[in-house]
Design a protein around this motif. Structure first.
Motif, PDB file in Angstrom:
ATOM      1  N   ARG A   1       0.829  -1.211   0.000  1.00 53.18           N
ATOM      2  CA  ARG A   1       0.000   0.000   0.000  1.00 53.18           C
ATOM      3  C   ARG A   1       0.862   1.258   0.000  1.00 53.18           C
ATOM      4  NH1 ARG A   1      -4.719  -1.668   4.420  1.00 53.18           N
ATOM      5  NH2 ARG A   1      -5.985  -2.940   2.984  1.00 53.18           N
ATOM      6  N   ARG A   2       1.969   1.213   0.703  1.00 59.49           N
ATOM      7  CA  ARG A   2       2.832   2.398   0.789  1.00 59.49           C
ATOM      8  C   ARG A   2       3.698   2.572  -0.449  1.00 59.49           C
ATOM      9  NH1 ARG A   2       4.755   2.162   7.171  1.00 59.49           N
ATOM     10  NH2 ARG A   2       2.811   2.980   8.021  1.00 59.49           N
ATOM     11  N   SER A   3       3.996   1.456  -1.127  1.00 53.37           N
ATOM     12  CA  SER A   3       4.857   1.527  -2.304  1.00 53.37           C
ATOM     13  C   SER A   3       4.419   0.454  -3.295  1.00 53.37           C
ATOM     14  CB  SER A   3       6.324   1.333  -1.896  1.00 53.37           C
ATOM     15  OG  SER A   3       7.187   1.560  -2.979  1.00 53.37           O
ATOM     16  N   PRO A   4       3.343   0.698  -4.049  1.00 53.93           N
ATOM     17  CA  PRO A   4       2.772  -0.328  -4.924  1.00 53.93           C
ATOM     18  C   PRO A   4       3.735  -0.841  -5.989  1.00 53.93           C
ATOM     19  CG  PRO A   4       1.249   1.523  -4.654  1.00 53.93           C
ATOM     20  CD  PRO A   4       2.562   1.944  -4.067  1.00 53.93           C
ATOM     21  N   TRP A   5       4.738  -0.054  -6.320  1.00 57.35           N
ATOM     22  CA  TRP A   5       5.698  -0.452  -7.356  1.00 57.35           C
ATOM     23  C   TRP A   5       6.829  -1.331  -6.802  1.00 57.35           C
ATOM     24  CZ3 TRP A   5       4.730   4.497  -5.632  1.00 57.35           C
ATOM     25  CH2 TRP A   5       5.649   5.010  -4.720  1.00 57.35           C
ATOM     26  N   ALA A   6       6.940  -1.416  -5.496  1.00 59.87           N
ATOM     27  CA  ALA A   6       8.051  -2.165  -4.899  1.00 59.87           C
ATOM     28  C   ALA A   6       7.847  -3.664  -5.062  1.00 59.87           C
ATOM     29  CB  ALA A   6       8.176  -1.821  -3.416  1.00 59.87           C
ATOM     30  N   ARG A   7       8.933  -4.367  -5.296  1.00 64.87           N
ATOM     31  CA  ARG A   7       8.903  -5.825  -5.325  1.00 64.87           C
ATOM     32  C   ARG A   7       9.035  -6.333  -3.889  1.00 64.87           C
ATOM     33  NH1 ARG A   7      13.893  -6.864  -8.401  1.00 64.87           N
ATOM     34  NH2 ARG A   7      13.439  -9.084  -8.077  1.00 64.87           N
ATOM     35  N   ILE A   8       8.209  -7.293  -3.530  1.00 64.59           N
ATOM     36  CA  ILE A   8       8.210  -7.863  -2.190  1.00 64.59           C
ATOM     37  C   ILE A   8       8.454  -9.359  -2.319  1.00 64.59           C
ATOM     38  CG2 ILE A   8       6.901  -8.123  -0.054  1.00 64.59           C
ATOM     39  CD1 ILE A   8       5.064  -5.838  -1.109  1.00 64.59           C
ATOM     40  N   GLY A   9       9.379  -9.871  -1.542  1.00 66.20           N
ATOM     41  CA  GLY A   9       9.676 -11.293  -1.639  1.00 66.20           C
ATOM     42  C   GLY A   9      10.252 -11.850  -0.361  1.00 66.20           C
ATOM     43  N   PHE A  10      10.377 -13.165  -0.324  1.00 68.05           N
ATOM     44  CA  PHE A  10      11.055 -13.843   0.775  1.00 68.05           C
ATOM     45  C   PHE A  10      11.475 -15.229   0.321  1.00 68.05           C
ATOM     46  CE2 PHE A  10       6.488 -14.766   1.577  1.00 68.05           C
ATOM     47  CZ  PHE A  10       6.511 -16.160   1.573  1.00 68.05           C
ATOM     48  N   ASN A  11      12.392 -15.822   1.073  1.00 70.71           N
ATOM     49  CA  ASN A  11      12.802 -17.209   0.868  1.00 70.71           C
ATOM     50  C   ASN A  11      12.232 -18.070   1.981  1.00 70.71           C
ATOM     51  OD1 ASN A  11      14.262 -16.518  -1.389  1.00 70.71           O
ATOM     52  ND2 ASN A  11      16.224 -16.479  -0.331  1.00 70.71           N
ATOM     53  N   THR A  12      11.849 -19.282   1.637  1.00 74.97           N
ATOM     54  CA  THR A  12      11.288 -20.206   2.602  1.00 74.97           C
ATOM     55  C   THR A  12      11.929 -21.579   2.436  1.00 74.97           C
ATOM     56  OG1 THR A  12       9.248 -21.377   3.252  1.00 74.97           O
ATOM     57  CG2 THR A  12       9.391 -20.653   0.975  1.00 74.97           C
ATOM     58  N   ASN A  13      11.887 -22.384   3.486  1.00 73.43           N
ATOM     59  CA  ASN A  13      12.379 -23.755   3.354  1.00 73.43           C
ATOM     60  C   ASN A  13      11.317 -24.690   2.783  1.00 73.43           C
ATOM     61  OD1 ASN A  13      10.645 -24.395   5.527  1.00 73.43           O
ATOM     62  ND2 ASN A  13      12.301 -24.282   7.031  1.00 73.43           N
ATOM     63  N   GLY A  14      10.112 -24.202   2.608  1.00 70.88           N
ATOM     64  CA  GLY A  14       9.063 -24.972   1.951  1.00 70.88           C
ATOM     65  C   GLY A  14       8.257 -25.887   2.850  1.00 70.88           C
TER      66      GLY A  14
END
Length: 285
Positions: free
Chosen positions: A42-55
């Protein structure tokens, strides 16, 4: 990190291009992950958001909700193409179960988060590098990321069972992996950090200029390789603003040291600080 502290920290940034929501823990354990992603989006709609997970905690329904909240991409750390190698590296978990969970996520209707799988190249998995690409193709994965063990301050090569000793297998497998990825139309990246495997390889430090690392309790440290605030930190974002710390004396001193080819003590042995071919750090920035 609690949602209130997260909101307080994010409110200090007027602009960000990419927000990575992981550190030393498993992001899917966080009960407020969806709210955090929505807040960033909402604050930065153009930003890419991600994370890594062990699944281990992948659930298609939850990933769909995270995607609707604004999650752009998710990396899954597998490190293996077979159950045997997976257990040797990551312990006695069900490789088959994780693959089934990945398939469920990949089958989510578009638009969904971009899904990648990752392998850190180690002695136990060097023979499975190209097979890892084949696995990605079978799963319908969007991209694959490979990287070397990244820091020379790990135990001595001879004492580390994970350190790559079979160099020729890696040299043989990487071109095969690249070719297989091209055939399957899979995005393929390989971050070369091991100067034994790849003499002359050097990626200068960029963290101190582009990527602040913030711990779960709001403290600012140099990077993901130095995440322990009790060893070193620039300051606490609960007490001091990000702008003040980012432009503060300690940050500026460390940047100046790198530019002047003087390795800060805490960076000794890091592949991003010391260029083994040149015998000194690179004049970055």
């Amino acid at each position: 990190m609690g949602l209130d502290l997260f909101s307080h920290i994010m409110s200090q940034f007027k602009y960000y291009e990419f927000v990575t929501l992981h550190g030393l823990g498993e992001p899917l354990l966080h009960p407020d992950l969806e709210s955090m992603i929505r807040l960033v989006h909402r604050r930065s709609p153009w930003a890419r958001i991600g994370f890594n997970t062990n699944g281990l905690l992948l659930e298609a329904k939850r990933i769909a909700a995270l995607g609707n909240a604004g999650l752009h991409e998710m990396g899954i750390s597998l490190d293996a193409a077979t159950q045997e190698t997976f257990e040797r590296i990551r312990g006695p978990h069900s490789f088959t179960d994780i693959l089934d969970r990945i398939r469920d996520v990949v089958r989510l209707p578009q638009p969904r988060p971009k899904i990648s799988i990752a392998m850190v190249i180690m002695q136990p998995n060097v023979h499975e590098i190209s097979a890892f690409i084949e696995l990605a193709g079978e799963l319908g994965i969007d991209s694959v990321g490979l990287c070397d063990l990244s820091h020379r301050w790990r135990p001595q090569e001879g004492d580390d069972p994970m350190a790559v000793r079979d160099l020729e297998t890696v040299w043989r497998e990487i071109p095969r992996a690249e070719q297989k990825a091209a055939e399957l139309n899979i995005d393929f990246t390989y971050t070369k950090l091991d100067d034994v495997l790849w003499p002359g390889t050097f990626i200068p430090c960029f963290y101190l200029w582009d990527y602040p690392y913030i711990t779960w309790d709001g403290r600012l440290t140099p990077c993901c390789a130095l995440p322990y605030a009790d060893q070193f930190m620039f300051g606490d974002l609960k007490e001091t603003s990000f702008r003040e710390l980012w432009n503060g004396e300690e940050y500026r001193t460390m940047r100046s040291q790198l530019v002047a080819n003087e390795i800060p003590d805490i960076c000794e042995g890091c592949h991003h600080a010391e260029d083994p071919a040149a015998g000194h750090v690179c004049t970055c920035r």
